[in-house]
Design a protein around this motif. Structure first.
Motif, PDB file in Angstrom:
ATOM      1  N   VAL A 248       5.246  -0.541  10.624  1.00 42.32           N
ATOM      2  CA  VAL A 248       4.007  -0.042  11.248  1.00 42.32           C
ATOM      3  C   VAL A 248       3.079  -0.753  11.478  1.00 42.32           C
ATOM      4  O   VAL A 248       2.039  -0.931  12.590  1.00 42.32           O
ATOM      5  CB  VAL A 248       3.742   1.547  10.769  1.00 42.32           C
ATOM      6  N   LEU A 249       3.611  -2.062  11.052  1.00 39.80           N
ATOM      7  CA  LEU A 249       2.181  -3.421  10.746  1.00 39.80           C
ATOM      8  C   LEU A 249       2.826  -4.291  11.417  1.00 39.80           C
ATOM      9  O   LEU A 249       3.889  -4.043  11.988  1.00 39.80           O
ATOM     10  CB  LEU A 249       1.667  -3.681   9.267  1.00 39.80           C
ATOM     11  N   ARG A 250       1.718  -5.178  11.999  1.00 39.82           N
ATOM     12  CA  ARG A 250       1.558  -6.234  12.912  1.00 39.82           C
ATOM     13  C   ARG A 250       2.424  -7.628  11.758  1.00 39.82           C
ATOM     14  O   ARG A 250       1.681  -7.146  10.775  1.00 39.82           O
ATOM     15  CB  ARG A 250       1.034  -6.500  13.842  1.00 39.82           C
ATOM     16  N   PRO A 251       2.823  -8.087  12.116  1.00 39.49           N
ATOM     17  CA  PRO A 251       3.508  -9.520  10.888  1.00 39.49           C
ATOM     18  C   PRO A 251       1.420 -10.436  10.026  1.00 39.49           C
ATOM     19  O   PRO A 251       2.043 -10.595   9.203  1.00 39.49           O
ATOM     20  CB  PRO A 251       4.112 -10.675  12.378  1.00 39.49           C
ATOM     21  N   ALA A 252       1.091 -10.042  11.259  1.00 37.93           N
ATOM     22  CA  ALA A 252      -0.640 -11.468  10.436  1.00 37.93           C
ATOM     23  C   ALA A 252      -0.747  -9.786  10.043  1.00 37.93           C
ATOM     24  O   ALA A 252      -2.031 -10.610   9.041  1.00 37.93           O
ATOM     25  CB  ALA A 252      -0.947 -11.421  11.668  1.00 37.93           C
ATOM     26  N   ASP A 253      -0.653  -8.433   9.683  1.00 36.98           N
ATOM     27  CA  ASP A 253      -1.824  -7.637   8.960  1.00 36.98           C
ATOM     28  C   ASP A 253      -1.554  -7.998   7.780  1.00 36.98           C
ATOM     29  O   ASP A 253      -0.292  -8.485   6.928  1.00 36.98           O
ATOM     30  CB  ASP A 253      -1.312  -6.046   9.390  1.00 36.98           C
ATOM     31  N   THR A 254      -2.719  -7.700   6.655  1.00 36.56           N
ATOM     32  CA  THR A 254      -1.976  -7.616   5.101  1.00 36.56           C
ATOM     33  C   THR A 254      -2.007  -6.218   3.989  1.00 36.56           C
ATOM     34  O   THR A 254      -2.819  -5.706   4.658  1.00 36.56           O
ATOM     35  CB  THR A 254      -3.289  -8.939   4.862  1.00 36.56           C
TER      36      THR A 254
END
Ligand code: C2E
Ligand code: MG
Ligand code: MG
Length: 633
Positions: A248-254
């Motif tokens: 559920v996250l975007r690739p750039a999220d940590t």
């Protein structure tokens, strides 16, 4: 004579360490020097990694090299036996030897008459290999020679451990860097990496009109999972969550794991704060789907708190703290809604947060104070400095030890404010005792890695120096090796600036962290504080003595002074003085004490009296002051 030469070899070793100390160089040096000291004709050393061919072999001559190789080839011989049993093997006459039936005839044929082998020991662990001493005439070695050889083997082992660690770092620096920044269980970024990324995100955000959000996730009643199904299932659940969340996250999220059941997500470049609410909703829905694990199917929920970076505001630690508090509020709401479970019982997390909130108020409520422990010259017991140690008296829990306070302060980011308070207080109080002395006394303040690396640290220090009119030459900052692990370049920059301001720097607890001696070369450290574990081990047949000897010589060679910590007895003091330490600190001289006691003590010294404290107990503690472990009285 051998003893003097031994000291020479040790100091030479120490120098090898700080130059480039590759493993092969250490071994070459060992065999080269040992044949000069002992009545032998050759020496060889082989390092053994279980299940692998020997990676390193060194020998003083081609004949010695042949004997090393022969043992490896035959998989038999004193070298392997000493390595396997961890004890020295003495064969004064090979001709009479009944063991090693394949090795002995070939060795005799090649002109060997006697062999003495010493395991390269380090603590209780498996030896690293063995040192072989060869003679072409039969005859035993004296007990003294045997002792010297075993000492050298042990010292070489301790240096090899360092070199191994360094080599591993070089060989797989990417891998080990990864490991330092990632959580071992889930492979996710850990707190350190998250803070680093958050730092960058905050800098970037100042230049853009996007938003960054920090989502703090804590599983509800995760303890119940562990209690009901065991820790292994708990671990599997954490791994499964770590695998599921990225969907559920975007690739750039940590996505990072903080500790236990806490995860944090850094979402950057949000157009709108409402986007964070959407992510929270997606996470909640995602976690609500049951987890089908090998031994259990689990339904869980989580409490999520969100904090946004305000422009120009907040250091990474502070933002993390805000997200933690927001999560805590969400958890309270969750708990209040669970009427089926009865009244809400604060769990460990709650207690920690309660303590954290109390700590945040502690300075303004006058609950913090400093204890001071004298640092004395080894030779005559003169007090040359005092170390300021933080004390917190909680209104209901009483004294909370630094071992609890400091990690709590670091976790929550409060260390920045508390560290500033400590510095200010120590500098202010220093004036109080200074005027009663001709010889000034320096004050040493502990600085944690989080504090040193936080933006604004140097400004804080400069402001405190000015506000308290402190002479920087009378201030010392104690740091530990951990500062080099996180961001060595940045640490170097900050340390150089501190030196530039005239502040002395001490490397605290030396020997407990990475202990890479190469740090000593690179970083502008004035004082080396040898950790008390080495002092406690003195005289217990441990390699403490040669290690302290080598470290003292090395430090002196680099122009540093040496303080030994945790000196508790007169024999330790005498031994350390003999080994060349400059100063000592420990209960034998004085425990950490209140400012009033310190003033009395300093006054007493000024009158020319010895540092023998009034009413000092046998353990060296003054009953009226704090003496860790309840040793007073
Ligand atoms: P440290 O900097 O190595 O301080 C020395 C510690 O050893 C102190 O523990 C002291 O009480 C204890 N000690 C002194 N002599 C002896 C001895 O003879 N035997 C034994 N067994 N122990 C001795 P304390 O006060 O509990 O502090 C523990 C640690 O907490 C310190 O270790 C330091 O790392 C940290 N700390 C204390 N105050 C501060 C602070 O203001 N800021 C930061 N960042 N850390 C602090
Ligand atoms: Mg210290
Ligand atoms: Mg220390």
């Amino acid at each position: 004579m051998q003893r003097e030469q031994l000291a020479d070899v040790l100091s030479e070793f120490a120098r090898t360490m700080v130059t480039d100390f590759p493993i092969q160089a250490i071994l070459d040096r060992l065999v080269e020097r040992i044949v000069e000291i002992l009545p032998i004709t050759g020496a060889g050393v082989t390092l053994i990694s279980p299940g692998r061919d020997p990676q390193y072999v060194a020998a003083s001559s081609s004949a010695a090299l042949r004997f090393e190789r022969l043992q490896t080839e035959l998989d038999e011989g004193p070298c392997l036996a000493a390595y396997r049993t961890g004890t020295a093997i003495s064969i004064p006459d090979l001709d009479q030897e009944q063991r090693f039936r394949r090795f002995v005839p070939r060795a005799l044929d090649a002109g060997l008459a006697a062999v003495f082998t010493f395991p390269l020991r380090h603590g209780d662990a498996k030896p690293l290999g063995a040192l072989d001493l060869y003679r072409d005439t039969p005859g035993a070695l004296s007990a003294d020679s045997m002792g010297v050889a075993q000492t050298l083997a042990d010292v070489a082992a301790s240096y090899l451990l360092n070199a191994h660690a360094r080599q591993d770092l070089l060989d797989a620096s990417a891998h080990s860097h990864e490991a330092a920044l990632h959580d071992a269980l889930t492979g996710l970024p850990n707190r350190i990496l998250l803070l680093e990324r958050l730092d960058h995100a905050l800098l970037r955000e100042r230049r853009s009109d996007k938003h960054s959000a920090l989502l703090f996730i804590d599983l509800n009643r995760f303890k119940d999972v562990n209690d009901a199904h065991g820790h292994q299932v708990g671990d599997h659940l954490l791994i499964a969550i770590a695998e599921r969340l990225p969907s559920v996250l975007r690739p750039a999220d940590t996505l990072a794991r903080m500790s236990g059941d806490e995860f944090v997500i850094l979402c950057e470049d949000l157009d709108d704060r409402a986007e964070a609410d959407l992510i929270v909703a997606r996470i909640t829905a995602l976690l609500a789907q049951p987890f089908v694990l090998a031994n259990a199917t689990l339904a869980i929920t989580a409490s999520v708190g969100v904090a946004f970076a305000e422009r120009h505001a907040a250091r990474p630690e502070q933002l993390l703290h805000q997200a933690d508090l927001a999560m805590y509020r969400a958890k309270r709401t969750f708990a209040a809604s669970r009427t089926d479970r009865g009244p809400y019982e604060p769990d460990g997390h709650d207690k920690r947060l309660d303590l954290q909130e109390a700590l945040a108020q502690a300075a303004s409520r006058d609950e913090l104070h400093l204890a001071y422990q004298p640092i004395v010259t080894a030779a005559d017991g003169d007090v040359t400095a005092v170390e300021a140690l933080l004390r917190w008296t909680h209104p209901t829990h009483g004294a909370i030890p630094p071992g609890v306070v400091i990690p709590l302060a670091e976790r929550s980011g409060l260390i920045v404010d508390i560290g500033r308070w400590v510095l200010h207080q120590a500098c202010t109080e220093q004036h109080r005792w200074q005027h009663s002395r001709n010889e000034p006394i320096a004050v040493a303040v502990n600085v944690s890695a989080h504090q040193l690396m936080a933006g604004g640290f140097l400004d804080d220090v400069a402001a405190v120096l000015e506000a308290t009119s402190t002479d920087p030459a009378l201030l010392c900052m104690e740091v530990t090796e951990s500062i080099f692990v996180r961001d060595g370049e940045r640490a170097l920059h900050v340390l150089r600036q501190l030196k530039h301001m005239g502040i002395a720097l001490a490397l605290d607890d030396f020997g407990t962290g990475y202990s890479s001696l190469s740090y000593l070369m690179r970083y502008p450290v004035d004082i080396l504080k040898i950790d008390r574990s080495f002092i406690a081990a003195l005289g217990h047949d441990s390699p403490s003595t040669p290690i302290i000897t080598a470290v003292v010589q090395l430090a002196h060679g680099l122009g540093m002074t040496v303080v030994c910590e945790g000196v508790e007895t007169a024999p330790q003091h005498h031994e350390l003085t003999r080994l060349g330490t400059d100063s000592c600190q420990g209960f034998h001289f004085a425990p950490p004490m209140s400012l009033a006691d310190l003033e009395a003590l300093v006054g007493q010294r000024a009158d020319g009296r010895d540092l023998h404290l009034p009413a000092r107990s046998r353990t060296g503690c003054i009953p009226s002051t704090d003496c860790p472990g309840g040793r007073s009285g």
